[in-house]
Design a protein around this motif. Sequence first.
Motif, PDB file in Angstrom:
ATOM      1  N   MET A 245       4.222   3.713   4.746  1.00 26.48           N
ATOM      2  CA  MET A 245       4.392   2.624   3.794  1.00 26.48           C
ATOM      3  C   MET A 245       5.623   1.776   4.103  1.00 26.48           C
ATOM      4  O   MET A 245       5.861   0.789   3.451  1.00 26.48           O
ATOM      5  CB  MET A 245       4.450   3.169   2.372  1.00 26.48           C
ATOM      6  CG  MET A 245       5.637   4.017   2.061  1.00 26.48           C
ATOM      7  SD  MET A 245       5.578   4.475   0.333  1.00 26.48           S
ATOM      8  CE  MET A 245       6.514   5.969   0.382  1.00 26.48           C
TER       9      MET A 245
ATOM     10  N   GLU B 128       0.855  -1.199   0.000  1.00 29.85           N
ATOM     11  CA  GLU B 128       0.000   0.000   0.000  1.00 29.85           C
ATOM     12  C   GLU B 128       0.886   1.243   0.000  1.00 29.85           C
ATOM     13  O   GLU B 128       1.252   1.756   1.056  1.00 29.85           O
ATOM     14  CB  GLU B 128      -0.913   0.004   1.221  1.00 29.85           C
ATOM     15  CG  GLU B 128      -1.954  -1.079   1.216  1.00 29.85           C
ATOM     16  CD  GLU B 128      -3.106  -0.758   0.289  1.00 29.85           C
ATOM     17  OE1 GLU B 128      -3.356   0.436   0.009  1.00 29.85           O
ATOM     18  OE2 GLU B 128      -3.757  -1.709  -0.157  1.00 29.85           O
TER      19      GLU B 128
ATOM     20  N   TYR C   7       0.167   4.235  -0.834  1.00 34.11           N
ATOM     21  CA  TYR C   7      -0.514   5.497  -0.536  1.00 34.11           C
ATOM     22  C   TYR C   7      -0.757   5.691   0.958  1.00 34.11           C
ATOM     23  O   TYR C   7      -1.238   6.726   1.369  1.00 34.11           O
ATOM     24  CB  TYR C   7      -1.823   5.575  -1.321  1.00 34.11           C
ATOM     25  CG  TYR C   7      -1.567   5.479  -2.795  1.00 34.11           C
ATOM     26  CD1 TYR C   7      -0.900   6.501  -3.466  1.00 34.11           C
ATOM     27  CD2 TYR C   7      -1.935   4.356  -3.518  1.00 34.11           C
ATOM     28  CE1 TYR C   7      -0.620   6.409  -4.824  1.00 34.11           C
ATOM     29  CE2 TYR C   7      -1.659   4.261  -4.868  1.00 34.11           C
ATOM     30  CZ  TYR C   7      -1.013   5.294  -5.513  1.00 34.11           C
ATOM     31  OH  TYR C   7      -0.733   5.202  -6.853  1.00 34.11           O
ATOM     32  N   ARG C   8      -0.415   4.683   1.748  1.00 38.29           N
ATOM     33  CA  ARG C   8      -0.519   4.817   3.196  1.00 38.29           C
ATOM     34  C   ARG C   8       0.548   5.765   3.689  1.00 38.29           C
ATOM     35  O   ARG C   8       1.643   5.856   3.123  1.00 38.29           O
ATOM     36  CB  ARG C   8      -0.307   3.459   3.882  1.00 38.29           C
ATOM     37  CG  ARG C   8      -1.495   2.567   3.803  1.00 38.29           C
ATOM     38  CD  ARG C   8      -1.347   1.306   4.635  1.00 38.29           C
ATOM     39  NE  ARG C   8      -0.105   1.217   5.402  1.00 38.29           N
ATOM     40  CZ  ARG C   8       0.536   0.101   5.622  1.00 38.29           C
ATOM     41  NH1 ARG C   8       0.108  -1.011   5.134  1.00 38.29           N
ATOM     42  NH2 ARG C   8       1.636   0.088   6.332  1.00 38.29           N
ATOM     43  N   ARG C   9       0.252   6.456   4.758  1.00 37.04           N
ATOM     44  CA  ARG C   9       1.230   7.385   5.338  1.00 37.04           C
ATOM     45  C   ARG C   9       2.477   6.628   5.777  1.00 37.04           C
ATOM     46  O   ARG C   9       3.602   7.070   5.577  1.00 37.04           O
ATOM     47  CB  ARG C   9       0.611   8.112   6.526  1.00 37.04           C
ATOM     48  CG  ARG C   9       1.587   9.092   7.153  1.00 37.04           C
ATOM     49  CD  ARG C   9       1.021   9.711   8.370  1.00 37.04           C
ATOM     50  NE  ARG C   9       0.042  10.703   7.964  1.00 37.04           N
ATOM     51  CZ  ARG C   9      -0.380  11.672   8.747  1.00 37.04           C
ATOM     52  NH1 ARG C   9       0.058  11.752   9.962  1.00 37.04           N
ATOM     53  NH2 ARG C   9      -1.255  12.529   8.319  1.00 37.04           N
TER      54      ARG C   9
END
Length: 169
Positions: free
Chosen positions: A135, A129, A131-133
Amino acid sequence: MILNTIRNHQILSNYIEEKCDEEGVCVEIDSRIPKNNYVIIKVDNYYNSLNIAERPASPDCLIILECQNSGYAMYIVELKSIHSSSGFEIKNMDEKFKTCLYDFISNKFSDVLEIEYKRITLYFVSKIEIYRRDMGLKLKVLQNKRYKYHDKKCFIEPLMPVPAIKPCY
């Protein structure tokens, strides 16, 4: 035309594939790009075919794309079917891109592949992921790796499946 030279090359022609996919992860080619305007070379298959004791780490695909106005774009692609950064090592990933740029392109097949590319793109495609803060530190370190090819600086772009290779102009 470099694409025909690759297609007719005694060695490279053996490693041309229709798709850039591995372990259920792939890169799509935009439908606006005619099939004869690109070639996909499975770099990893080439190195795996060598009968040598210490085989260098190598990426899955090298995609050479003819740009619409003139010139060529190059994409070096590593595909991993992993959901976290614990599934790869930075040193190994770094070696894969270096092997392709500095051995495969600039050494072994320099007579064909060593040209001035309009665009050079390095892709790391996985199921992480991105786009997770948070990553993951390893992925951030990988993003900060820089490579130089003919005075052009390039870096690894992490992407999630299924990115598309777009036309270049």
